[in-house]
Design an enzyme around this catalytic site. Structure first.
Site, PDB file in Angstrom:
ATOM      1  N   SER A 251       0.985  -1.177   0.067  1.00 46.45           N
ATOM      2  CA  SER A 251       0.028  -0.101  -0.136  1.00 46.45           C
ATOM      3  C   SER A 251       0.799   1.256   0.024  1.00 46.45           C
ATOM      4  O   SER A 251       1.614   1.439  -0.797  1.00 46.45           O
ATOM      5  CB  SER A 251      -0.853  -0.109   1.400  1.00 46.45           C
ATOM      6  OG  SER A 251      -2.126   0.789   0.951  1.00 46.45           O
ATOM      7  N   LYS A 255       4.209   1.953  -2.450  1.00 51.95           N
ATOM      8  CA  LYS A 255       4.683   3.245  -3.118  1.00 51.95           C
ATOM      9  C   LYS A 255       6.164   3.550  -2.890  1.00 51.95           C
ATOM     10  O   LYS A 255       6.942   3.721  -3.550  1.00 51.95           O
ATOM     11  CB  LYS A 255       3.678   4.557  -2.985  1.00 51.95           C
ATOM     12  CG  LYS A 255       2.264   4.191  -2.963  1.00 51.95           C
ATOM     13  CD  LYS A 255       1.339   5.488  -2.637  1.00 51.95           C
ATOM     14  CE  LYS A 255      -0.024   5.125  -2.014  1.00 51.95           C
ATOM     15  NZ  LYS A 255      -1.090   4.731  -2.690  1.00 51.95           N
ATOM     16  N   TRP A 342     -10.213   0.055  -5.324  1.00 56.79           N
ATOM     17  CA  TRP A 342      -9.510   1.335  -5.040  1.00 56.79           C
ATOM     18  C   TRP A 342      -8.167   1.477  -5.484  1.00 56.79           C
ATOM     19  O   TRP A 342      -7.708   2.625  -5.716  1.00 56.79           O
ATOM     20  CB  TRP A 342      -9.526   1.523  -3.309  1.00 56.79           C
ATOM     21  CG  TRP A 342      -9.030   2.817  -2.963  1.00 56.79           C
ATOM     22  CD1 TRP A 342      -7.994   3.156  -1.992  1.00 56.79           C
ATOM     23  CD2 TRP A 342      -9.850   4.263  -2.881  1.00 56.79           C
ATOM     24  NE1 TRP A 342      -7.904   4.371  -1.627  1.00 56.79           N
ATOM     25  CE2 TRP A 342      -9.004   4.987  -2.020  1.00 56.79           C
ATOM     26  CE3 TRP A 342     -10.848   4.388  -3.727  1.00 56.79           C
ATOM     27  CZ2 TRP A 342      -9.161   6.534  -2.078  1.00 56.79           C
ATOM     28  CZ3 TRP A 342     -10.901   6.091  -3.394  1.00 56.79           C
ATOM     29  CH2 TRP A 342     -10.218   6.926  -2.855  1.00 56.79           C
ATOM     30  N   HIS A 392      -7.855  -5.499   0.194  1.00 61.12           N
ATOM     31  CA  HIS A 392      -6.330  -5.023   0.411  1.00 61.12           C
ATOM     32  C   HIS A 392      -5.515  -5.607   1.669  1.00 61.12           C
ATOM     33  O   HIS A 392      -5.959  -5.163   2.651  1.00 61.12           O
ATOM     34  CB  HIS A 392      -6.864  -3.489   0.745  1.00 61.12           C
ATOM     35  CG  HIS A 392      -5.773  -2.493   0.418  1.00 61.12           C
ATOM     36  ND1 HIS A 392      -5.094  -1.958  -0.643  1.00 61.12           N
ATOM     37  CD2 HIS A 392      -5.286  -1.590   1.592  1.00 61.12           C
ATOM     38  CE1 HIS A 392      -4.252  -1.357  -0.146  1.00 61.12           C
ATOM     39  NE2 HIS A 392      -4.119  -0.894   1.112  1.00 61.12           N
TER      40      HIS A 392
HETATM   41  C1  GTR Z   1      -5.549   4.371   1.603  1.00 64.70           C
HETATM   42  C2  GTR Z   1      -4.785   5.152   0.600  1.00 64.70           C
HETATM   43  C3  GTR Z   1      -4.230   4.325  -0.246  1.00 64.70           C
HETATM   44  C4  GTR Z   1      -3.259   3.403   0.304  1.00 64.70           C
HETATM   45  C5  GTR Z   1      -3.877   2.839   1.838  1.00 64.70           C
HETATM   46  C6  GTR Z   1      -2.806   2.276   2.556  1.00 64.70           C
HETATM   47  O1  GTR Z   1      -6.250   5.029   2.603  1.00 64.70           O
HETATM   48  O2  GTR Z   1      -5.834   5.867  -0.017  1.00 64.70           O
HETATM   49  O3  GTR Z   1      -3.260   5.136  -1.261  1.00 64.70           O
HETATM   50  O4  GTR Z   1      -1.869   3.880   0.441  1.00 64.70           O
HETATM   51  O5  GTR Z   1      -4.445   3.802   2.422  1.00 64.70           O
HETATM   52  O6  GTR Z   1      -1.543   2.754   2.615  1.00 64.70           O
HETATM   53  O7  GTR Z   1      -3.294   1.287   3.369  1.00 64.70           O
END
Ligand code: GTR
Length: 413
Positions: A251, A255, A342, A392
């Site tokens: 996540s 990045k 997402w 996720h």
């Molecule tokens: C979310 C965000 C994503 C992702 C995620 C995370 O809220 O919108 O870009 O980075 O968090 O890090 O779990």
């Protein structure tokens, strides 16, 4: 005057493939002035530097100066960890500059039967003690996001959260495969909040500077900087094979692993797990999370210049597939999850596909077809991709793939 209703509509995410705007995918082998790049040499001399400069000044932000490890100390170690098959070390790195001091702790498990172990390196979200039930892992005293279900209140990590993230870290499988695992609590490098007075950023302020300049680093680049300092330490540690470090992240930390892999070519391979917008996903698709949305929710992650592309993706001269291309010819793995819309799984896949021409220049195999693979059917080339069932998260399935792929990519040399 904009009503709240209007604002919400403005930010309504698109999950409909038929509503993805038409756009031209920038060719990573074409300079911004239109000139075509035909070989490795031109890519390395011209194409790569131009793209790297773009991402540095307009997306993640540049690191304003240099700061090496001031001192480091093995604060705890054991030859009898994980039921006897591993060694454990907890190493504190200290950074000092202009009367400021910051430290972060690397938790390292190494297989006992390997002398100079390759390692997976990745940040965790809630402290090193959350990735394992090992009672010897030190609990960080750094700021943490409140999470009552983990017993985190008053921004303090406590014993209650020990082991709460074991499901995300296949420690035993990693060790059994002959790899080590090194992890750091990301909050020790920069607390994840829109506040540039704490963490690593103020070390480089000049005069009365309060926050980074428009082209200077956000938190993602700050965290990537920390991974490079961990690499500096690995170069000093004879038990770690610094030539075989796989940088991993999930996540926002995916990045981060991508940016670390791009900016520090010492990383041998890179894994981005569900990294989404500002990670592996193509921004121009505007599917799920968008540039405007992410800069709004997390104003501190990217550099200020990235906001120039809020609702203005058309103006981006480069997209995230070119971020992946900057890792070439080193192996890179992009992973998505079916229910994690997402993060735009298709956009993550297409990024890996469109990065492939740069891998081709090196005779390395990328993603051969624009057709997305079925769920749970990984494509494992130098560029690898999978989409698994579920949401996720980081799962056992993900780690099984990463271990298999990293073994193929790094162990048979
Ligand atoms: C979310 C965000 C994503 C992702 C995620 C995370 O809220 O919108 O870009 O980075 O968090 O890090 O779990």
């Amino acid at each position: 005057q904009i009503s709240f209703g209007q604002l919400r509509v403005e930010f309504e995410p698109n999950y409909d493939e038929s509503k993805v705007p038409e756009f031209e995918v920038p060719d990573p082998l074409r300079m911004f002035n239109g000139r075509k790049i035909r070989n490795q040499r031109r890519w390395e001399k011209k194409g790569r530097p131009e793209l790297l400069e773009f991402f540095t000044r307009n997306v993640y932000g540049r690191v304003p100066g240099e700061l090496g490890i001031s001192t480091w100390e093995v604060v705890e170690q054991s030859d009898n960890a994980l039921g006897g098959k591993a060694k454990r070390k907890q190493v504190d790195l200290v950074f000092k500059k202009n009367g400021r001091s910051l430290h972060f702790n690397i938790l390292i498990y190494l297989p006992k039967n390997v002398d100079n172990a390759p390692v997976f390196l990745g940040y965790n979200f809630y402290g090193n003690h959350t990735i394992t039930n090992d009672v010897n892992v030190i609990i960080s005293d750094a700021w943490a996001r409140n999470n009552p279900s983990f017993g985190i209140i008053n921004n303090q990590l406590t014993e209650q959260s020990r082991g709460v993230r074991v499901n995300r870290w296949a420690v035993n499988e990693i060790i059994d495969a002959g790899f080590g695992l090194a992890t750091i609590y990301y909050g020790e490098v920069d607390p994840d909040k829109d506040d540039f007075r704490d963490g690593i950023h103020p070390f480089f302020y000049v005069d009365a500077q309060q926050r980074p300049a428009a082209d200077e680093w956000g938190s993602v680049a700050g965290w990537a900087w920390g991974l490079s300092r961990a690499m500096d330490y690995f170069e000093e540690d004879a038990e770690v094979n610094e030539n075989k470090v796989v940088v991993f992240g999930h996540s926002r930390l995916g990045k981060t692993s991508l940016w670390a892999g791009v900016t520090d070519e010492r990383f041998a391979a890179v894994i981005s797990n569900n990294s989404g917008c500002g990670g592996a996903a193509l921004s121009k698709r505007q599917f799920g999370e968008t540039v405007a949305r992410i800069n709004n929710s997390f104003p501190h992650w990217f550099c200020k210049n990235f906001r120039n592309y809020n609702k203005n993706e058309d103006a981006l001269p480069a997209d995230q597939h070119e971020l992946l291309a900057l890792i070439a010819p080193r192996p890179v793995y992009v992973a998505s999850a079916e229910e994690d819309q997402w993060a735009d799984p298709r956009g993550e896949f297409l990024s890996a596909f469109y990065a492939t021409p740069v891998y081709d220049l090196y005779g390395e195999k990328g993603i051969p077809s624009k057709e997305m693979p079925a769920v749970n059917q990984p494509i494992q080339n130098t560029v690898a991709y999978h989409i698994r069932t579920g949401g996720h998260d980081v799962t056992g399935f993900d780690w099984e793939q990463y271990i298999k792929w990293a073994t193929e990519q790094l162990m048979n040399e």
